[in-house]
Structures are given as structure tokens and as C-alpha cells.
Design an enzyme around this catalytic site. Structure first.
Site, mmCIF file in Angstrom:
data_model
loop_
_atom_site.group_PDB
_atom_site.id
_atom_site.type_symbol
_atom_site.label_atom_id
_atom_site.label_comp_id
_atom_site.label_asym_id
_atom_site.label_seq_id
_atom_site.Cartn_x
_atom_site.Cartn_y
_atom_site.Cartn_z
ATOM 1 N N CYS A 177 -56.399 61.022 -74.175
ATOM 2 C CA CYS A 177 -55.513 62.165 -73.942
ATOM 3 C C CYS A 177 -54.048 61.950 -74.313
ATOM 4 O O CYS A 177 -53.669 62.050 -75.468
ATOM 5 C CB CYS A 177 -55.644 62.603 -72.486
ATOM 6 S SG CYS A 177 -55.029 64.289 -72.198
ATOM 7 N N LYS A 221 -56.530 53.211 -70.269
ATOM 8 C CA LYS A 221 -55.444 54.090 -70.713
ATOM 9 C C LYS A 221 -54.085 53.438 -70.536
ATOM 10 O O LYS A 221 -53.750 52.918 -69.470
ATOM 11 C CB LYS A 221 -55.509 55.409 -69.939
ATOM 12 C CG LYS A 221 -54.567 56.490 -70.439
ATOM 13 C CD LYS A 221 -54.806 57.784 -69.667
ATOM 14 C CE LYS A 221 -53.910 58.919 -70.139
ATOM 15 N NZ LYS A 221 -54.140 60.151 -69.355
ATOM 16 N N GLU A 248 -62.292 63.221 -70.710
ATOM 17 C CA GLU A 248 -61.592 62.485 -69.662
ATOM 18 C C GLU A 248 -61.780 63.156 -68.301
ATOM 19 O O GLU A 248 -61.778 64.381 -68.183
ATOM 20 C CB GLU A 248 -60.097 62.439 -70.004
ATOM 21 C CG GLU A 248 -59.215 61.765 -68.964
ATOM 22 C CD GLU A 248 -57.729 61.941 -69.239
ATOM 23 O OE1 GLU A 248 -56.946 61.128 -68.726
ATOM 24 O OE2 GLU A 248 -57.349 62.895 -69.959
#
Length: 556
Positions: free
Chosen positions: A196, A163, A72
């Protein structure tokens, strides 16, 4: 002409049968621990440096990898945005000099690299989606996403994920509904992927496992490690173990900001390859390759059905008790003073037992320790056993309830010193001269049952790696009594260990909220100190915001 013919041949190869390295019961995967360029040039120059390093690492795989994953936030910045097309069969290669679709040249270059390497690529980019004709469009005229994009061997986008659980990213947008990113490959493996911070929540990460039965997961990360229970590789390995899935994790490498951690994990078999940069303040650019079993691992009984040869051929990473890594600047677990805790007495060779309870969680600790071989040396760490039930707040409106019981290292007898690495000595002592060795360690916990939860082993050595499957035992059993509704979990060392930082059972209870009015228990059950630690934690988060903004605007 020759170059065009070669490109055509590569595209044909990818479209028809694939030309990767997958054979038998395995495929070859690579994850990249990557240090992004964050200073020393314009945003365009930093992007060029990152891109050149990406291309070099792809070439370093030498065409052996079926899939390569980059982390990321390590490629482009908000000053060098790109569009990401919806999945289709249309290749982004060859490069278009004046594209009208908003796809940046760097993404097309990587698509061509996927073709040349005959590998799937998983990339994370800052994405711009035009929306100036829509009523809910931001004033800037476009939406900005933190996006994973997957390119197949022909350079086509086969999956895109924006995300959902944003962390310290106030400038970014979310989709109206969470996306569940799943894609199939030509080597007969179906992947799900996320980014993440998603890994701490039920949606979408845990849902990919429980709702969609995905057994091969990919995560791109820029993860800020936290002691003693949430360092990067420790969390990755525990999550893969608890779900019994293959996890491919690529992490950014900025150890001066507490950011590092990449690896490939084969469920309850353990880590295949992993990297935590904790012995220097300089990040690394490193490709980690492993052969990954392609068969399902979600049910333990499936393992006995595999051919013996396949079991023998699985190459695990070594056990990594040491040497100690001390230079990774990490966050510290908040609310430590709210733990019900017990300072472990330094009784050489004596079996000790303690039962600790807090709210609805009780845990039994049995241990036997051996003091350092050099009686003149003060042990490097003290240890506490602790139990905690409470609400964990990550951002303004992001919560989960954590139930945990574990043994963890402290720099001294104060609980405020727990979750801190010991300072490096002027001269590294001889092995074992300052270490406490645990020759016996068992933890048993009674965890309430909930529909949405994840119970995982949380172990950590002084080398900042989780213990391998050969080093501990894990067992659990649900009560048959519906009224009791508890799960009995046992975690135990299977061999002596002299470099322990953490050894515990970590329960993440999704979508549950604790009663803030319930007091803690045991030593240090609350008070102003806990609030002070939260303030300190927020100070660390502010530093993280500054680092993330620097990466977003100048280096990825």
C-alpha cells in the site's frame, strides 16, 4: 488414503515442473477486490468468514491462475495473529493440530489451498514475531508486523515482506532496515512486492524497479482514495505507466470509508482488468483475472521485438469514461489554495492557452471545449488548470515534494470545491446534456531533473478510472543543457472526452524538501484557507484511524 495420494501427487507436480496455466509469452494472474468482515461476530468468527471467502475465491479461479493476490488488512486481526516463517522449501501443508512454531491454522489452510489450486498465493497478515529474549523487544513480548507472505504451489513460504512505510498504524513495528522482497517462480517470472503506502516512496517500491530491475510488481492495498490526483486505480495505473512495468494490485473494498481499487496493469499498454467500487456503499468480493505478458516492458524498444501475434493477443480493459460513480467517499487534496490556478472560461469552441508558473515549474495549457448540448442545463463541473510545487506531508515524519500541473474538475468556481464529486441528481440526465466536452487538450510542463523522482500521467474519468493508453499521448525529453537540467513533458488527449475529472502530469520527488518560505502564485496563492483544509484533512485522517483500528482488532 486416496486423499493423501492426491496431495502427494500435487506436491510432486509443484516441486518438479509446476502445473499452472502459464503458456507462451503470458502467465495468468488474479487480483482480489475484497470486502473484509468487520462486525457481527467475535474476532474468531470474523476471521472464519474472511477465510471461507478467501477459499471460495481461490476455488473460483478453477486452477487457471499461476498467481493470486489478496489485499492488505482483510484476513486476520491483532486478536488472531500468526507467525510467518522465513522462506524455505518446507510446506505449511498439511495442517498441524497443535503447531509449536506459532503458524496459525488459517495460514496452513491457505497453504493447502495453494497446493489444491496449484497457484502461488500472495497474502497479507498481521504477524507476531516472538522477541522476549531480546533487549529491544516491546513490553508485550513480541513484535507486530503488517506482512505480505507468498506461498508457492507446494504451500511453502517463498517470500516474506514486512511493511516499511506505515500509515495510521501506530501499534505496528518496523524492521531495523527496509526489506526488498523478491521471489522467482516456476513460470520464469521474478516478482517484487510491497504494501500500500510504500508505493508513494522510493524505498522499497521504486527501488525494486530502479535498483533491482524488477519488471513484475505486486502490491497489497487498503488505500484511501484522494481527489483529484491520488485515487486508487488512477495512481496504480499511473505508477505502472511511468515505470513501464506490470503491476498486480489487490485492494480492500470498503467504499463507505473511501477504500477500493484493484487491477492488473501492463505498463504503457494500459490496464488489463480493474475495479473501483464507487456506485454503492457496500464493498465487493471479486476475483479479477488476466493474462499478463511475461516479457520485460521497461524499454520501449523491447516492445518492437515481440512477435506480432503476442501483441494482438493482449486483451486490454475497455475505455471507461462512464457512467459516473458518485458514492465513494474520498479525501480531498490538501493545499489547493496554494496552487497557481486558472478558472477555465466557458468559451464554446474557442482554442484557449494559458501559461502558469510556480517556483521552478512552468506549464502550458492548450484546450478547446464544447458546452453541454442542452443550453438550459448548468454544466455539472467547472474546471481549473493548476500548477503546484510543495512539500507533501503524509505522517509526522514522512514527506515528499510534489510537482504537478493539471486540469481538474470543481463543483463550482471556488478552488475549495475542486476534488469533490458532484452530487447525484434526482434523475440522471441524458448523456452529454450537462457535460463539458474537451475536443482538444494539451499540457506541457518543464520539470526539474532530480536523481530520485517519478513523473506519471494522472488521469481520471467520472467513472473513477484512469484513461486508457488509447485515449491520451505522452512524450518527454531531457534538456541537453546540463545547466537547465529540465525535462519537458507533454500530455495530450488523443480523442474528445466529455467525462474528465483529472488530466495532468504528477511528479513525485523522493527525498527532497521544499522551501516552505517560498510563496505560491496565481489565483489563491496561500492564506488561512489552506491551513483550514489541512485541518479538515486531519479530521478525515482521524476517521481513517478509527476505521483501521476497527479492522485491526475485529476484522483484519
Amino acid at each position: 488414503m486416496r486423499g493423501k495420494c492426491l496431495l502427494l501427487l500435487q506436491l510432486l507436480c509443484a516441486a518438479v515442473v509446476g502445473c499452472g496455466a502459464a503458456t507462451g509469452g503470458y502467465y495468468t494472474a488474479g487480483v482480489v477486490e475484497f470486502r473484509p468482515a468487520v462486525s457481527g461476530g467475535s474476532s474468531e468468527q470474523l476471521l472464519e468468514e474472511n477465510l471461507a471467502a478467501y477459499l471460495e475465491l481461490i476455488e473460483a479461479a478453477n486452477g487457471t491462475a499461476d498467481i493470486l493476490i489478496f489485499p492488505e488488512g482483510t484476513l486476520n486481526s491483532q486478536l488472531q495473529l500468526t507467525a510467518v516463517p522465513a522462506p524455505s522449501r518446507r510446506s505449511l501443508c498439511p495442517i498441524v493440530v497443535a503447531p509449536v512454531d506459532g503458524v496459525a491454522t488459517f495460514l496452513r489452510q491457505l497453504a493447502c489451498a495453494a497446493v489444491a489450486a496449484q497457484s502461488y498465493l500472495v497474502l497479507n497478515v498481521k504477524e507476531r514475531e516472538r522477541c522476549d529474549r531480546e533487549a529491544d523487544c516491546p513490553a508485550r513480548g513480541y513484535r507486530l508486523y503488517n506482512t505480505n507472505v507468498v506461498l508457492d504451489r507446494s504451500g511453502a513460504v517463498v517470500s516474506r515482506y514486512r511493511k516499511w512505510n506505515l500509515y495510521l498504524e501506530p501499534q505496528l513495528n518496523r524492521t531495523k532496515e527496509p526489506e526488498y522482497a523478491i521471489f522467482e517462480t516456476d513460470f520464469n517470472v521474478t516478482f517484487g512486492h510491497f504494501i500500500c503506502f510504500d508505493m508513494l516512496f522510493y524505498t522499497p517500491a521504486q527501488e525494486l524497479v530502479e535498483r533491482y530491475s524488477i519488471q513484475h510488481l505486486i502490491v497489497t492495498k487498503m488505500f484511501n482514495s484522494e481527489l483529484p490526483f491520488l485515487t486508487a486505480s488512477q495512481f496504480q495505473q499511473g505508477w505502472a505507466w511511468a515505470n513501464n512495468v506490470n503491476l498486480l494490485a489487490a485492494g480492500a473494498s470498503l467504499p463507505h470509508g473511501g477504500i477500493s481499487g484493484s487491477g492488473i496493469y501492463a505498463g504503457r499498454r494500459g490496464a488489463l482488468v480493474r475495479r473501483m467500487v464507487g456506485d454503492t456503499h457496500v464493498g465487493q468480493r471479486q476475483l479479477l483475472l488476466a493474462r499478463v505478458p511475461r516479457y520485460s516492458q521497461s524499454l520501449q524498444e523491447h516492445e518492437s521485438e515481440q512477435e506480432p501475434e503476442a501483441e494482438l493477443e493482449l486483451e486490454l480493459d475497455e475505455e471507461r469514461a462512464g457512467p459516473a460513480q458518485r458514492q465513494l467517499v474520498m479525501l480531498q487534496q490538501p493545499q489547493l489554495e496554494d496552487f497557481a490556478s486558472w478558472l477555465v472560461p466557458l468559451l464554446n469552441g474557442s482554442r484557449q492557452h494559458r501559461r502558469l508558473c510556480q517556483q521552478d515549474l512552468c506549464c502550458d495549457f492548450e484546450l478547446q471545449l464544447e458546452l453541454p448540448s442542452d443550453a438550459t442545463q448548468q454544466p455539472e463541473y467547472s474546471y481549473r488548470a493548476g500548477v503546484f510545487v510543495g512539500q507533501r506531508r503524509y505522517e509526522e515524519e514522512q514527506y515528499s515534494v510534489v510537482r504537478l500541473c493539471g486540469l481538474f474538475a470543481c463543483r463550482n468556481e471556488s478552488i475549495l470545491s475542486c476534488g469533490q464529486l458532484a452530487a447525484a441528481p434526482a434523475e440522471e440526465p441524458a448523456a452529454g446534456s450537462r457535460s463539458i466536452t474537451f475536443s482538444w487538450l494539451r499540457i506541457r510542463g518543464e520539470f526539474v531533473r532530480r536523481q530520485r523522482r517519478l513523473l506519471m500521467p494522472s488521469t481520471l474519468s467520472a467513472a473513477l478510472y484512469a484513461l486508457q493508453a488509447t485515449e491520451f499521448e505522452w512524450a518527454w525529453q531531457d534538456d541537453t543543457d546540463i545547466e537547465t537540467a529540465s525535462t519537458h513533458v507533454e500530455l495530450g488527449l488523443s480523442k474528445s472526452h466529455s467525462e474528465l475529472l483529472t488530466f495532468g502530469i504528477y511528479g513525485n520527488y523522493f527525498d527532497e524538501f521544499a522551501d516552505d518560505d517560498k510563496p505560491g502564485g496565481g489565483e489563491g496563492g496561500g492564506g488561512d484557507g489552506a491551513r483550514g483544509m489541512v485541518v479538515a484533512k486531519r479530521g478525515q485522517q482521524l476517521l481513517m484511524v478509527l476505521l483501521m483500528l476497527l479492522l485491526s482488532y475485529h476484522g483484519g
